[in-house]
Write a protein that holds these residues in place. Structure first.
Motif, PDB file in Angstrom:
ATOM      1  N   UNK A  55     212.804  10.720  24.674  1.00  0.00           N
ATOM      2  CA  UNK A  55     212.459   9.755  25.721  1.00  0.00           C
ATOM      3  C   UNK A  55     213.208  10.034  27.027  1.00  0.00           C
ATOM      4  N   UNK A  56     214.451  10.476  26.917  1.00  0.00           N
ATOM      5  CA  UNK A  56     215.268  10.734  28.105  1.00  0.00           C
ATOM      6  C   UNK A  56     214.900  12.044  28.804  1.00  0.00           C
ATOM      7  N   UNK A  57     214.464  13.042  28.021  1.00  0.00           N
ATOM      8  CA  UNK A  57     214.202  14.374  28.602  1.00  0.00           C
ATOM      9  C   UNK A  57     212.800  14.876  28.228  1.00  0.00           C
ATOM     10  N   UNK A  58     211.738  14.134  28.578  1.00  0.00           N
ATOM     11  CA  UNK A  58     210.386  14.581  28.214  1.00  0.00           C
ATOM     12  C   UNK A  58     209.984  15.893  28.889  1.00  0.00           C
ATOM     13  N   UNK A  59     210.406  16.090  30.143  1.00  0.00           N
ATOM     14  CA  UNK A  59     210.044  17.321  30.860  1.00  0.00           C
ATOM     15  C   UNK A  59     210.588  18.552  30.147  1.00  0.00           C
ATOM     16  N   UNK A  60     211.810  18.449  29.643  1.00  0.00           N
ATOM     17  CA  UNK A  60     212.441  19.566  28.958  1.00  0.00           C
ATOM     18  C   UNK A  60     211.635  19.978  27.725  1.00  0.00           C
ATOM     19  N   UNK A  61     211.112  19.000  26.994  1.00  0.00           N
ATOM     20  CA  UNK A  61     210.324  19.267  25.793  1.00  0.00           C
ATOM     21  C   UNK A  61     208.952  19.826  26.164  1.00  0.00           C
ATOM     22  N   UNK A  62     208.305  19.225  27.154  1.00  0.00           N
ATOM     23  CA  UNK A  62     206.939  19.621  27.500  1.00  0.00           C
ATOM     24  C   UNK A  62     206.873  21.002  28.118  1.00  0.00           C
ATOM     25  N   UNK A  63     207.984  21.467  28.730  1.00  0.00           N
ATOM     26  CA  UNK A  63     207.993  22.808  29.327  1.00  0.00           C
ATOM     27  C   UNK A  63     207.787  23.907  28.284  1.00  0.00           C
ATOM     28  N   UNK A  64     208.104  23.609  27.035  1.00  0.00           N
ATOM     29  CA  UNK A  64     207.883  24.595  25.976  1.00  0.00           C
ATOM     30  C   UNK A  64     206.403  24.994  25.916  1.00  0.00           C
ATOM     31  N   UNK A  65     205.543  24.042  26.233  1.00  0.00           N
ATOM     32  CA  UNK A  65     204.095  24.245  26.107  1.00  0.00           C
ATOM     33  C   UNK A  65     203.445  24.706  27.395  1.00  0.00           C
TER      34      UNK A  65
END
Length: 339
Positions: free
Chosen positions: A329-339
């Protein structure tokens, strides 16, 4: 009966194994996200169709795992092998049946459910290769049931690492056409997944031959089909088979609805589902451990410890999941950049 440390010692190899296995899903989604929205959406539809069929075998293996764990807890080690052998034989026959039915019926079913011609064509291109994985995946789940049932779970981590490495390497080579191979796109993702499952089965066979006491666990002789034993396994498994199938079927229905909105919406839904599945890994690992430890307790005559053991697993589940949820929840951009 079990300390948190003992539960962790059984759970963490399952957790790492599930994490490595889900890297396959994440890798396919990440690579195909760089190919195109059609391929990303089609892999979701084809992958969910495959998983809906696969969960039938997985549900059967959960029932087998419970029975193996019961025999292990009772100290009836020679009765473990027959469950493994009968279950593996049954699932191999089921793989042949489901491969034939899927090959014949999938085009008509998928055509009714998917409105876009481009998504349909890409889904069938993916599925026609992906269903060859039934022959490997259906047997793999029985080896998984064996090792979880006898609480020798560290092998699952090693197996999953092999599976993930093969998949990541072949995804890169086959999807993008590296090292002189043709660029196969979505077809390459399907072939890579099948080859990863084949590598997983080969690892299980070699490890079992080298490390397991065949005589102790009754694996040293082949048996004819024992319908009474299969009936006992199915009496336990039938509910989990239906449960897992319905759980995945609801995802499939959800994606059918999203597909009507457009290719981009379907691609986005596939990415979000991939992230959600990663968050569920600790829960899945602990639920699998619960199956095994509870069955071992009952087999050992320690029924009074069952409720406390289940409560322990629930507490540990919250301890693991809440930090992951907060991080996402705090770092959604970091996770989505994988894709």
């Amino acid at each position: 009966m079990y300390t948190n440390k003992e539960i962790w010692n059984v759970s963490y190899p399952i957790f790492l194994g599930l994490l490595a296995q889900n890297i396959i899903n994440v890798t396919d989604t990440a690579f195909l996200g760089r190919v195109g929205e059609v391929e990303l959406g089609a892999s979701a539809m084809g992958g969910l169709f495959y998983i809906c069929v696969f969960t039938i075998a997985f549900g059967f293996s959960v029932g087998s795992q419970i029975l193996i764990a019961r025999r292990n807890g009772e100290g009836r080690y020679k009765d473990v092998g027959p469950v493994m052998i009968q279950g593996g034989t049954f699932l191999l026959g089921l793989a042949v049946l489901m491969f034939g039915l899927t090959h014949l019926l999938a085009p008509s079913i998928v055509r009714l459910l998917i409105s876009s011609d481009s998504i349909f064509d890409a889904t069938m291109e993916f599925l026609n290769w992906r269903i060859w994985g039934f022959f490997f995946a259906f047997v793999n789940v029985m080896f998984r049931a064996l090792y979880i049932g006898i609480t020798r779970t560290k092998v699952l981590t090693m197996n999953a690492v092999v599976m993930a490495l093969v998949n990541v390497l072949l995804d890169y080579i086959l999807i993008f056409g590296k090292f002189g191979m043709p660029e196969m796109g979505i077809k390459g993702a399907a072939v890579a997944s099948v080859m990863a499952e084949a590598a997983s089965l080969a690892f299980f066979l070699i490890y079992t031959y080298a490390k397991v006491d065949f005589k102790k666990f009754g694996l040293n002789h082949w048996q004819k089909i024992d319908f009474s034993l299969l009936g006992k396994i199915l009496s336990i498994s039938c509910f989990t088979m239906v449960q897992y199938f319905l759980a995945m079927a609801t995802w499939f229905v959800f994606f059918i609805a999203i597909e009507r909105l457009g290719q981009r919406e379907l691609a986005i839904a596939n990415i979000v589902r991939s992230i959600y599945i990663v968050m569920l890994i600790p829960v899945q690992a602990l639920s699998t451990t619960t199956n095994s430890l509870v069955s071992n307790l009952i087999g050992a005559g320690e029924q009074d410890c069952v409720r406390g053991t289940i409560r322990q697993h629930i507490r540990i589940g919250y301890i693991f999941v809440l930090p992951i949820l907060i991080f996402f929840c705090l770092f959604p951009d970091l996770i989505l950049r994988i894709y």
